[in-house]
Design an enzyme around this catalytic site. Structure first.
Site, short mmCIF file in Angstrom:
data_model
loop_
_atom_site.label_atom_id
_atom_site.label_comp_id
_atom_site.label_asym_id
_atom_site.label_seq_id
_atom_site.Cartn_x
_atom_site.Cartn_y
_atom_site.Cartn_z
N PRO A 1 9.01 36.07 -106.78
CA PRO A 1 10.07 35.44 -106.67
C PRO A 1 11.53 36.18 -106.32
CG PRO A 1 9.71 35.22 -108.96
CD PRO A 1 8.53 36.13 -108.39
N CYS A 2 12.36 35.86 -105.51
CA CYS A 2 13.58 36.58 -105.19
C CYS A 2 14.76 36.05 -106.12
CB CYS A 2 13.77 36.36 -103.65
SG CYS A 2 15.60 36.87 -103.42
N GLN A 3 15.22 36.66 -107.15
CA GLN A 3 16.14 36.30 -108.11
C GLN A 3 17.51 37.03 -108.07
OE1 GLN A 3 13.14 37.13 -111.13
NE2 GLN A 3 13.93 35.39 -112.21
#
Length: 472
Positions: free
Chosen positions: A75-77
């Site tokens: 996931p892109c955090q």
């Protein structure tokens, strides 16, 4: 060459399946924390992926495995360019990528394959992607395909080098995604000069589906997928307001008769919203249901034969249905567990990867590894067969001593590493194992100590240093 993979942030296993389809890949570990996705993964692959990569226990478990390629659709955090200064082990960031980076450091895979949304490239004013590249390239010592260096050694790259679109890989879906391939410099060294400068840009074989018409369900479609008259009117009113403002946002009927070769817009992982971007004109079924009431809808079914896509149609647009799970006799074994509702099926497929794209990348990685391996010396091939701490120790021995010792002697030292590992041993034990005098065994220990591979204990024993706890 047969390679082993670990499947992190696994979702429902799209990346894993893409590598399996390429051949000569075997998965040995999986990790996913979304319970509904875990149900589907277990249903498809017969094993539970219920593991958390942020857990120290799981990281240490992965350290015990012998594997070659790390896979992750992480996931892109949000995290900033502070990583460029403080390193990926800064505990304050709390992002999944840095857990993956820690696993890379602890386990030293030969290859890393990462997938993410297109926005990763521009996220946080491009700081996110710069930090990822810096972490892989400078801190972990991996060659990222598409990354070069300026005269000061600073990584430079084109954004386009990392974006690939599903529509170019035999699937009628406009789905740009970021794909990152990184090869270990420690494993491949100068041989990295032999591999292509860019990753695949299109499918090497013919298309799987020529256009959207090939992926639509045939026969009867449940009336629940057709829009109610009231909801369709709401969508039409919205798009008119958008047009007056000069915008093009709104619903899309993607197979309108005037479109010669229709393709779908990007499937979203929202589960519910967003499906109006891929509406279908279906007069065959729509005329039967027009004006009828369906439980759960507040008005009758629309009279324009407009419906949403079905989960199986989304499955084809990601390569799960009608491709990745076909048996030799042509039957399709892809399915969801009965307890997974449609809203979750849409979410899981929208959150997954387009399998044929991943398959092409897996073939590319295999071809690169074969190309470099064929150019290896006999000693390099032996080192390549090693993993983790054993690999780092033997690499250090080879790097420091290969110019002054014969290959036979170097291989003897490799045998010592393989035999004793992290276990303590005495001079007499080493002499007995090698069938040499204690004086010769002491000489060998002194030579290994000079290159910082071996440590002396106060009780008169020796052990090989744990190089995995240090940067290499």
């Amino acid at each position: 060459m047969k390679l082993k993979t670990i499947d992190l942030c696994a979702g429902i296993g799209g990346i894993r399946r893409g590598f399996e389809l390429a051949g000569d890949y075997t998965n040995v570990a999986s990790a996913e924390i979304d319970e509904m996705a875990c149900k589907t993964y277990e249903h498809l692959f017969g094993e539970s992926p219920r593991h958390d990569i942020t857990s120290d226990d799981y990281k240490h478990y992965l350290q015990t495995l012998r594997y070659d390629v790390l896979l992750a659709g992480f996931p892109c955090q949000a995290f900033s360019s502070v990583g460029l200064q403080q390193g990926f082990e800064d505990k304050t960031k709390g992002t999944i990528f840095f857990d993956i980076a820690k696993i890379v450091k602890m386990t030293r895979p030969k290859v890393v394959f990462l997938e993410n949304v297109q926005n990763l490239l521009s996220h946080d004013n491009q700081a996110t992607f710069k930090t990822i590249v810096d972490t892989l390239d400078r801190q972990l010592d991996y060659h990222v395909v598409g990354v070069f260096h300026d005269s000061d050694g600073k990584p430079i790259y084109k954004r386009s080098s990392f974006i690939r679109n599903s529509k170019d890989f035999g699937i009628p879906q406009n789905r740009p995604r970021v794909y990152i391939v990184a090869f270990s410099r420690a494993y491949f060294g100068r041989h990295l000069e032999k591999i292509p400068l860019e990753t695949p840009v299109r499918r090497s074989k013919g298309p799987i589906f020529h256009d959207l018409n090939d992926i639509l369900d045939k026969g009867e479609i449940s009336p629940r997928f057709f829009l109610s008259k009231g909801y369709l009117q709401t969508l039409e009113n919205h798009i008119e307001r958008q047009k007056k403002k000069g915008y093009g946002f709104g619903y899309r009927i993607i197979n309108s008769p005037e479109i010669e070769h229709p393709i779908a817009n990007t499937l979203l992982a929202t589960g519910g919203s967003g499906r109006e971007r891929n509406l279908i004109f279906d007069p065959e079924n729509g005329k039967k249901y027009a004006g009828t009431m369906v439980q759960g809808k507040y008005s009758p079914i629309n009279e324009k034969s407009i419906r949403t896509m079905t989960p199986s149609e989304w499955g084809r647009l990601q390569g799960f249905v009608g491709y990745a799970f076909l048996n030799e006799d042509g039957t399709d074994r892809f399915s969801f567990p009965d307890e997974v509702p449609n809203v979750q099926r849409f979410k899981q497929l929208g959150n997954s990867v387009t399998i044929p794209v991943v398959e092409e990348f897996a073939r590319y990685i295999q071809e690169c590894c074969n190309l470099m391996y064929d150019d290896f010396s006999r000693t390099e091939k032996r080192i390549f067969s090693m993993y983790g701490n054993e690999f780092l120790l033997c690499s250090a021995i080879y790097e420091k001593l290969s110019s002054s010792l014969r290959d036979k002697t170097i291989n003897t030292y490799f045998d010592i590493v393989y035999h004793f590992g992290q276990r303590e041993f005495r001079v007499k034990e080493l002499a007995r194992y090698l069938e040499v005098t204690p004086a010769r065994a002491s000489q060998i220990i002194s030579q290994l100590a000079c290159i910082d591979c071996i440590r002396h204990n106060v009780n008169g024993t020796y052990f090989f240093r744990d190089l995995l706890s240090f940067s290499h």
